[in-house]
Enzyme design. Structure first.
Site, PDB file in Angstrom:
ATOM      1  N   LEU A  75       0.844  -1.193   0.000  1.00  0.00           N
ATOM      2  CA  LEU A  75       0.000   0.000   0.000  1.00  0.00           C
ATOM      3  C   LEU A  75       0.882   1.247   0.000  1.00  0.00           C
ATOM      4  O   LEU A  75       2.087   1.156   0.260  1.00  0.00           O
ATOM      5  CB  LEU A  75      -0.911  -0.040   1.232  1.00  0.00           C
ATOM      6  N   LYS A 182      15.111   0.724   3.937  1.00  0.00           N
ATOM      7  CA  LYS A 182      14.476   1.091   2.664  1.00  0.00           C
ATOM      8  C   LYS A 182      14.444   2.614   2.484  1.00  0.00           C
ATOM      9  O   LYS A 182      14.761   3.143   1.420  1.00  0.00           O
ATOM     10  CB  LYS A 182      13.051   0.520   2.618  1.00  0.00           C
ATOM     11  N   LYS A 251       7.657  10.975  -0.074  1.00  0.00           N
ATOM     12  CA  LYS A 251       7.240  10.311   1.182  1.00  0.00           C
ATOM     13  C   LYS A 251       8.401   9.520   1.790  1.00  0.00           C
ATOM     14  O   LYS A 251       8.650   9.574   2.995  1.00  0.00           O
ATOM     15  CB  LYS A 251       6.042   9.406   0.874  1.00  0.00           C
TER      16      LYS A 251
HETATM   17  P1  NAD Z   1       0.444   2.492  -6.204  1.00  0.00           P
HETATM   18  O1  NAD Z   1      -0.134   3.789  -5.796  1.00  0.00           O
HETATM   19  O2  NAD Z   1       0.625   2.181  -7.658  1.00  0.00           O
HETATM   20  O3  NAD Z   1      -0.419   1.292  -5.567  1.00  0.00           O
HETATM   21  C1  NAD Z   1      -1.032   1.336  -4.304  1.00  0.00           C
HETATM   22  C2  NAD Z   1      -2.334   0.552  -4.394  1.00  0.00           C
HETATM   23  O4  NAD Z   1      -2.942   0.514  -3.104  1.00  0.00           O
HETATM   24  C3  NAD Z   1      -3.373   1.194  -5.337  1.00  0.00           C
HETATM   25  O5  NAD Z   1      -3.852   0.209  -6.257  1.00  0.00           O
HETATM   26  C4  NAD Z   1      -4.476   1.679  -4.390  1.00  0.00           C
HETATM   27  O6  NAD Z   1      -5.765   1.644  -4.973  1.00  0.00           O
HETATM   28  C5  NAD Z   1      -4.333   0.682  -3.259  1.00  0.00           C
HETATM   29  N1  NAD Z   1      -4.890   1.123  -1.978  1.00  0.00           N
HETATM   30  C6  NAD Z   1      -4.809   2.349  -1.400  1.00  0.00           C
HETATM   31  N2  NAD Z   1      -5.404   2.342  -0.187  1.00  0.00           N
HETATM   32  C7  NAD Z   1      -5.868   1.081   0.000  1.00  0.00           C
HETATM   33  C8  NAD Z   1      -6.553   0.425   1.072  1.00  0.00           C
HETATM   34  N3  NAD Z   1      -6.897   1.076   2.191  1.00  0.00           N
HETATM   35  N4  NAD Z   1      -6.870  -0.879   0.937  1.00  0.00           N
HETATM   36  C9  NAD Z   1      -6.546  -1.562  -0.191  1.00  0.00           C
HETATM   37  N5  NAD Z   1      -5.890  -0.999  -1.252  1.00  0.00           N
HETATM   38  C10 NAD Z   1      -5.561   0.299  -1.140  1.00  0.00           C
HETATM   39  O7  NAD Z   1       1.836   2.371  -5.439  1.00  0.00           O
HETATM   40  P2  NAD Z   1       3.095   1.441  -5.789  1.00  0.00           P
HETATM   41  O8  NAD Z   1       4.013   2.176  -6.700  1.00  0.00           O
HETATM   42  O9  NAD Z   1       2.623   0.068  -6.136  1.00  0.00           O
HETATM   43  O10 NAD Z   1       3.808   1.436  -4.350  1.00  0.00           O
HETATM   44  C11 NAD Z   1       3.326   0.674  -3.255  1.00  0.00           C
HETATM   45  C12 NAD Z   1       4.347   0.772  -2.127  1.00  0.00           C
HETATM   46  O11 NAD Z   1       5.597   0.239  -2.577  1.00  0.00           O
HETATM   47  C13 NAD Z   1       4.648   2.202  -1.669  1.00  0.00           C
HETATM   48  O12 NAD Z   1       4.884   2.214  -0.293  1.00  0.00           O
HETATM   49  C14 NAD Z   1       5.903   2.563  -2.461  1.00  0.00           C
HETATM   50  O13 NAD Z   1       6.648   3.581  -1.796  1.00  0.00           O
HETATM   51  C15 NAD Z   1       6.609   1.240  -2.500  1.00  0.00           C
HETATM   52  N6  NAD Z   1       7.522   0.999  -3.624  1.00  0.00           N
HETATM   53  C16 NAD Z   1       7.186   1.360  -4.900  1.00  0.00           C
HETATM   54  C17 NAD Z   1       8.084   1.091  -5.950  1.00  0.00           C
HETATM   55  C18 NAD Z   1       7.772   1.456  -7.400  1.00  0.00           C
HETATM   56  O14 NAD Z   1       8.698   1.387  -8.226  1.00  0.00           O
HETATM   57  N7  NAD Z   1       6.551   1.806  -7.761  1.00  0.00           N
HETATM   58  C19 NAD Z   1       9.306   0.445  -5.678  1.00  0.00           C
HETATM   59  C20 NAD Z   1       9.592   0.053  -4.372  1.00  0.00           C
HETATM   60  C21 NAD Z   1       8.702   0.343  -3.347  1.00  0.00           C
END
Ligand code: NAD
Length: 305
Positions: A75, A182, A251
Site C-alpha cells: 500500500l 528502505k 514520502k
Molecule cells: P500504487 O499507488 O501504484 O499502488 C497502491 C495501491 O494501493 C493502489 O492500487 C491503491 O488503490 C491501493 N490502496 C490504497 N489504499 C488502499 C486500502 N486502504 N486498501 C486496499 N488498497 C488500497 O503504489 P506502488 O508504486 O505500487 O507502491 C506501493 C508501495 O511500494 C509504496 O509504499 C511505495 O513507496 C513502495 N515501492 C514502490 C516502488 C515502485 O517502483 N513503484 C518500488 C519500491 C517500493
C-alpha cells in the site's frame, strides 16, 4: 515449536494491487500460492483476477484475510497500512486467524511499524516489515531486493513466499529495521537521480549530448543506479515511465528525515533532499513519475537568480 515454512499452495491474502502489488501478486500466483486479493480500486481487483483466474476477488481487507495463512500489504504508506490492518472498517485483523503472519512490503515509516508490530502481537499476529527495491521491472522478473525487519524464525516461515518475488532477502534487524533501511536506500537513490539530472541540465546548456553524457557516466566514476537504469531509459527520451511516483519518493525521503529527527541527528544533506522532493512533488503535480524530477531540475535552472 517452529512453524513449518509456507509453501504453495498455502493461501496468501494480498492488499494493494498497484504498480508494484500487481506484478508481485502475479509472481505468487505463478509460484502456485492461492491468493485472496483486495484493493480499494475495484478495477485493480477485476483486472488482476481477469489475468489470474485462480485468484479470489474479495470486497474488504477483512474478507481477504479470512482463512489466509499469511497476508501481504503493498500500500502507499504506513498510515494506510494501519487503517487496512487494524483501524479501518472491515480491517484485516478482524478476519485473520491466530498465528497468521503479516508482511508489510510497502515503504512505511519504521517508527509506526514498531507500534504496529506491538499492536498486532497483542492480537496473536506476527509482523515482518519487508519493503522492496528494484522497481516495477524487477517486480515483474521476481528479482526484487527484500529488506526484512522482524525475527529470524518468522522470516524462515515465509522465505518461500519472499523467494517467489525477490532474489536478495536480507534480515536487517528487529521490527522497523527493513523500513529504516528502505527509506535510507531511497535517500541514496533520490540523491543520485537529482545529481544526474542537474549534471544533464548543465551539460546540455553547454552543448553536450545527453545520451553521450549518460554513456560516459556509465563507464566512469559518476556511474549510479540513476545513470545505469534511468538515464537512457526514461530521462534522455523524456518518456518518464519508470512506474514510481514523485509523491512516493518524497514520502520515502520524509520517512528517512523522520528517522533522523527521531534519533535527534542533524543530517543537512538529507534535510535538503526532503525539502527538494517535497517542493518538486507540489510543482510536478499528481501522478508525476519520479524521473520527472529532471523537469523540475530544468525549471529551477531557468529561474531568475
Ligand atoms: P500504487 O499507488 O501504484 O499502488 C497502491 C495501491 O494501493 C493502489 O492500487 C491503491 O488503490 C491501493 N490502496 C490504497 N489504499 C488502499 C486500502 N486502504 N486498501 C486496499 N488498497 C488500497 O503504489 P506502488 O508504486 O505500487 O507502491 C506501493 C508501495 O511500494 C509504496 O509504499 C511505495 O513507496 C513502495 N515501492 C514502490 C516502488 C515502485 O517502483 N513503484 C518500488 C519500491 C517500493
Amino acid at each position: 515449536m517452529t512453524a513449518s515454512p509456507l509453501v504453495p499452495p498455502a493461501t496468501i491474502a494480498f492488499l494493494g494491487l498497484g504498480m508494484m502489488g500487481r506484478p508481485m501478486a502475479a509472481r505468487l500466483a505463478g509460484a502456485g500460492f492461492k491468493l485472496r486479493v483486495f484493493d480499494v480500486s475495484q478495477k485493480a481487483v477485476s483486472d488482476f483476477v481477469g489475468a489470474h483466474p485462480g485468484a479470489l476477488a474479495t470486497a474488504s481487507a477483512k474478507a481477504a484475510a479470512e482463512g489466509a495463512d499469511a497476508l501481504i500489504t503493498m500500500l502507499p504508506d504506513g498510515k494506510i497500512v494501519r487503517q487496512a490492518l487494524i483501524e479501518g472498517r472491515d480491517a484485516a485483523v478482524e478476519g485473520l486467524q491466530a498465528g497468521a503472519l503479516v508482511m508489510d512490503m510497502s515503504s512505511s515509516n519504521p517508527v509506526d511499524t514498531q507500534k504496529l508490530a506491538r499492536d498486532l502481537a497483542s492480537r496473536g499476529v506476527a509482523l515482518l516489515d519487508a519493503p522492496v527495491s528494484g522497481g516495477v521491472k524487477r517486480a515483474l522478473d521476481g528479482t526484487l531486493s527484500i529488506m526484512v525487519g522482524g525475527t529470524a524464525a518468522d522470516l524462515e516461515r515465509v522465505r518461500p513466499v519472499f523467494g517467489a518475488m525477490g532474489k536478495t532477502i536480507t534480515l536487517c534487524g528487529p521490527a522497523g529495521a527493513g523500513h529504516t533501511l528502505k527509506a535510507l536506500n531511497n535517500y541514496l537513490s533520490a540523491a543520485g537521480l537529482v545529481a544526474m539530472c542537474e549534471a544533464l541540465v548543465v551539460g546540455e546548456a553547454f552543448g553536450l549530448d545527453p545520451g553521450t553524457m549518460v554513456d560516459v557516466f556509465n563507464t566512469s566514476t559518476g556511474k549510479s543506479n540513476a545513470t545505469e537504469v534511468k538515464g537512457r531509459q526514461f530521462v534522455v527520451p523524456r518518456n518518464f515511465v519508470a512506474g514510481f511516483t514523485t509523491a512516493l519518493m518524497a514520502k520515502d525521503l520524509r520517512t528517512a528525515g523522520d528517522v533522523a529527527t527521531h534519533l535527534k541527528l542533524k543530517v543537512p544533506n538529507l534535510e535538503q533532499a526532503v525539502a527538494y522532493w517535497t517542493a518538486a512533488d507540489g510543482k510536478l503535480g499528481k501522478g508525476a513519475d519520479h524521473t520527472e524530477i529532471f523537469r523540475y531540475a530544468e525549471m529551477l535552472a531557468e529561474e531568475e537568480p
